[in-house]
Design an enzyme around this catalytic site. Structure first.
Site, short mmCIF file in Angstrom:
data_model
loop_
_atom_site.label_atom_id
_atom_site.label_comp_id
_atom_site.label_asym_id
_atom_site.label_seq_id
_atom_site.Cartn_x
_atom_site.Cartn_y
_atom_site.Cartn_z
N GLY A 284 0.85 -1.20 0.00
CA GLY A 284 0.00 0.00 0.00
C GLY A 284 0.87 1.23 0.00
O GLY A 284 2.10 1.14 -0.03
N GLY A 289 5.22 7.45 2.11
CA GLY A 289 5.95 6.59 1.21
C GLY A 289 5.26 5.26 1.07
O GLY A 289 4.20 5.01 1.66
N VAL A 291 4.56 1.16 1.26
CA VAL A 291 4.67 0.10 2.27
C VAL A 291 4.83 -1.22 1.52
O VAL A 291 4.08 -1.49 0.57
CB VAL A 291 3.40 0.06 3.16
CG1 VAL A 291 3.54 -0.97 4.25
CG2 VAL A 291 3.12 1.43 3.76
N ASP A 417 -5.50 10.09 16.27
CA ASP A 417 -6.02 9.72 14.95
C ASP A 417 -6.51 8.28 14.97
O ASP A 417 -6.25 7.51 14.06
CB ASP A 417 -4.91 9.90 13.90
CG ASP A 417 -5.45 9.82 12.47
OD1 ASP A 417 -6.67 9.92 12.29
OD2 ASP A 417 -4.64 9.67 11.55
N ASP A 435 -0.95 2.59 13.49
CA ASP A 435 -0.44 3.79 12.85
C ASP A 435 -0.46 4.95 13.83
O ASP A 435 -1.48 5.21 14.47
CB ASP A 435 -1.30 4.12 11.62
CG ASP A 435 -0.54 5.02 10.68
OD1 ASP A 435 -0.14 6.11 11.12
OD2 ASP A 435 -0.33 4.62 9.52
P1 ADP Z 1 0.46 5.98 6.51
O1 ADP Z 1 0.05 5.92 7.92
O2 ADP Z 1 1.83 6.55 6.32
O3 ADP Z 1 -0.60 6.65 5.65
P2 ADP Z 1 -0.24 3.25 6.49
O4 ADP Z 1 0.32 2.77 7.77
O5 ADP Z 1 -1.71 3.55 6.49
O6 ADP Z 1 0.58 4.47 5.98
O7 ADP Z 1 0.04 2.16 5.38
C1 ADP Z 1 -0.60 2.15 4.13
C2 ADP Z 1 -1.16 0.75 3.85
O8 ADP Z 1 -0.14 -0.24 3.91
C3 ADP Z 1 -2.21 0.32 4.88
O9 ADP Z 1 -3.49 0.78 4.53
C4 ADP Z 1 -2.08 -1.20 4.85
O10 ADP Z 1 -2.91 -1.72 3.83
C5 ADP Z 1 -0.63 -1.43 4.51
N1 ADP Z 1 0.14 -1.74 5.73
C6 ADP Z 1 0.73 -0.86 6.58
N2 ADP Z 1 1.33 -1.48 7.60
C7 ADP Z 1 1.13 -2.81 7.41
C8 ADP Z 1 1.51 -3.99 8.14
N3 ADP Z 1 2.22 -3.92 9.28
N4 ADP Z 1 1.11 -5.19 7.65
C9 ADP Z 1 0.39 -5.26 6.51
N5 ADP Z 1 0.00 -4.20 5.79
C10 ADP Z 1 0.37 -2.98 6.22
#
Ligand code: ADP
Length: 563
Positions: A284, A289, A291, A417, A435
């Site tokens: 994602g 950036g 992930v 949040d 998050d």
């Molecule tokens: P940000 O907080 O910077 O916007 P996110 O943490 O929401 O980024 O990550 C974006 C996407 O990546 C999430 O919606 C999820 O689908 C995926 N993702 C993030 N962390 C994980 C994780 N630990 N395991 C699996 N998927 C993850």
């Protein structure tokens, strides 16, 4: 005991168009259990224009408008008082999925207009109950001969003059009177827009559902106004709390206990070698950036390689590097079975990355949608092996998030949040808070650029956070109530039927989210306990957690019927 069908008629008086936003739920109960059904109100009202703005350049030029009416309003346009025939270059475009009740949002779009298209554009709306009109100005390209050149009488789109209405339509013969008419029209249009705006704002969109009866006059019109207003509100300072330790905090800045001692543990950020990480594919995109799913070697002595999620930081500058470092220190400190596990950072080379445990089912919001009634429609049923979530499963999810929040509250850590999009789902319906993006923002006061790409999560925020930027353990409890609502609606967006500024209006006036269809009364009571206007009156998170655990162990009998 059998009874004959009972016919009951409910009469509603003093209804208005805003009541169409509400569902009417009829609940009945007897010894065999409760039952309920929902109807949507369908109140008819005349077509009206809620907003019409002068042309601005988006992709094309756009006169944006919002119209309302039931039955649906018919839309047509006049240009300088004459019927405007739509063409491939000048056409009405409705914004799909603006999901705003009966309101229609749209644009009169003009493709590459020039000064000959300058002038007054009148929007006409009607339905069987009434009609409305409003005028806006298009000023596309400065004409070297002056804005309304007498010779430049719009050859392209001025078609079929129709009988005119004295308020908007006369086009006079000589230049002087043209300029005069135009000035009056501009004046009227500005006045009309201002009047419409004020009217829109004064109308209490929340109807009579307001719990506190506060009728604040607001300056929140468009999203930009919203951004401006929030920025303005942010100027109000929030004094540090003196009673932080008692848990009755009025404003708690998250303590800066990084790479330090917390709960008698000395902790420092782990560094992971880039060579130990093998990226597999993208999971994602986050705010900072991409992930990725990756395999990581040498993470634990017991296993050779492990699946991990890698969050990368694109465009790292000095300030984002500092934020990155601070977030890593913070994440190192937060360790709990319902907070996503943070393994460390990878800083030998670019991009900077954080390494987390991999949560197989991704973010909770997507998961809820994929396991709700609309899953097939959304084509997200690939992960729907579990089928539609049952009420006990929803309670289990909620209890886990509450457990993570009890832990954060015990550290006086304010999340700011909390939302299902920020929780992650792993194997066996394990849910963790995943998050802390907004929490990091406390370290950079400029971060609330609500007018830029970053928006405050106002739909999850209590009135005191919206109005005074006051974030506390108690404001997290409010957000937890909204998370409960998200869970029991299978991931709907709170106030999905309202724009951001309307949502703010409703929240600050005390209107509450409605009880979701599948939500047992006990759970709705919990939500309402989170949404007390007075922060101190909100149910403590540890009590919410205890009640959820009790409900998980002993779900109300009728839950099975509802599920
Ligand atoms: P940000 O907080 O910077 O916007 P996110 O943490 O929401 O980024 O990550 C974006 C996407 O990546 C999430 O919606 C999820 O689908 C995926 N993702 C993030 N962390 C994980 C994780 N630990 N395991 C699996 N998927 C993850």
């Amino acid at each position: 005991m059998w009874g004959s069908p009972l016919e009951v008629v409910l009469y509603l008086i003093n209804v208005s168009s805003s009541d169409n936003l509400h569902n009417l739920t009829c609940e009945a109960e007897n010894q065999a259990g409760p039952g309920e059904d929902v109807v949507q109100l369908d109140i008819e009202f005349p077509a009206k224009i809620l907003n019409l703005s002068d042309a601005v350049q988006l992709h094309h030029w756009c006169f944006s408008f919002v119209v309302d009416g039931n039955p649906e309003a018919n839309i047509s346009w006049l240009y300088e008082g004459a019927e405007l025939k739509e063409t491939a270059f000048t056409y009405t475009q409705l914004i799909p999925d603006s999901s705003d009740g009966s309101k229609k949002h749209g644009c009169l779009s003009l493709d590459k207009p020039t000064h000959i298209n300058n002038g007054r554009y009148t929007l006409l709306v009607d339905n069987k109950l009434g009609k409305d009109n409003a005028t806006a100005i298009g000023k596309f390209m400065d004409n070297p001969f002056g804005l309304f050149d007498p010779e430049g009488i719009i050859p392209v789109i001025n078609l079929d003059p129709i009988p005119t209405n004295k308020s908007v339509m006369d086009v006079t013969e000589n230049l002087e009177s043209r300029v005069f008419v135009v000035s009056v029209a501009v004046g009227l249009a500005v006045f009309a827009c201002a009047f419409l705006l004020v009217t829109m704002l004064v109308i209490n969109k929340c109807g009579h559902n307001s719990k506190f009866g506060i009728h604040r006059s607001s300056v929140l019109g468009t999203e930009d106004d919203l951004a401006m207003s929030l920025r303005f509100m942010n100027l109000g300072s929030s004094p540090p709390s003196s009673d932080e330790d008692s848990g009755l905090s009025s404003f708690v800045e998250n303590p800066q206990y990084f790479c330090g001692i917390i709960k008698d543990k000395d902790m420092c950020v782990q560094h992971i070698k880039r060579a130990d990480i093998v990226l597999k594919w993208e999971l994602g995109e986050g705010a900072f950036g991409k992930v990725y799913l990756a395999e990581c070697a040498n993470l634990s002595p017991n296993s050779d390689k492990m699946l991990v999620a890698i969050k990368t930081l694109k465009d790292a500058n000095e300030s984002t590097r500092q934020d990155f470092q601070r977030e890593a220190e913070l994440l190192t400190v937060l360790q709990h079975q319902h907070i996503v596990r943070f393994y460390g950072v990878c800083t030998d080379g670019e991009p900077l990355a954080m390494v987390f445990e991999y949560m197989r089912h991704g973010d909770l919001n997507r998961f809820l949608r994929a396991h709700g009634p609309d899953a097939r429609m959304l084509e997200e049923c690939k992960m729907a092996a579990l089928g539609e979530l049952t009420v006990p499963q929803m309670l289990h999810i909620a209890a886990q998030i509450a457990s993570g929040m009890v832990y954060l509250a015990s550290l006086h850590f304010v999340h700011r949040d909390l939302a299902t999009r920020n929780c992650l789902v792993g194997e066996g319906l394990v849910v963790k808070i995943g998050d802390f993006g907004m929490s990091r923002d406390i370290y950079s006061t400029d971060y609330y650029r609500v007018g830029g790409r970053t928006m405050l999560p106002i739909r999850w925020m209590p009135p005191e956070s919206i109005m005074y930027r006051k974030f506390t353990t108690e404001s997290d409890i409010w957000s937890f109530g909204v998370v409960l609502w998200e869970i029991f609606t299978y991931g709907k967006q709170p106030w999905y039927q309202l724009s951001n500024s309307e949502a703010i209006e409703c929240i600050t006036q005390g209107r509450e989210l409605e009880r979701p269809r599948t939500c047992p009364k006990q759970v709705y009571l919990l939500m309402r306990g989170c949404w007390q206007r007075e922060p101190q009156q909100r149910t403590l998170i540890k009590d919410i957690h205890a009640r959820l655990l009790a409900l998980v162990k002993n779900p109300p009998v009728y839950l099975h019927i509802l599920a």
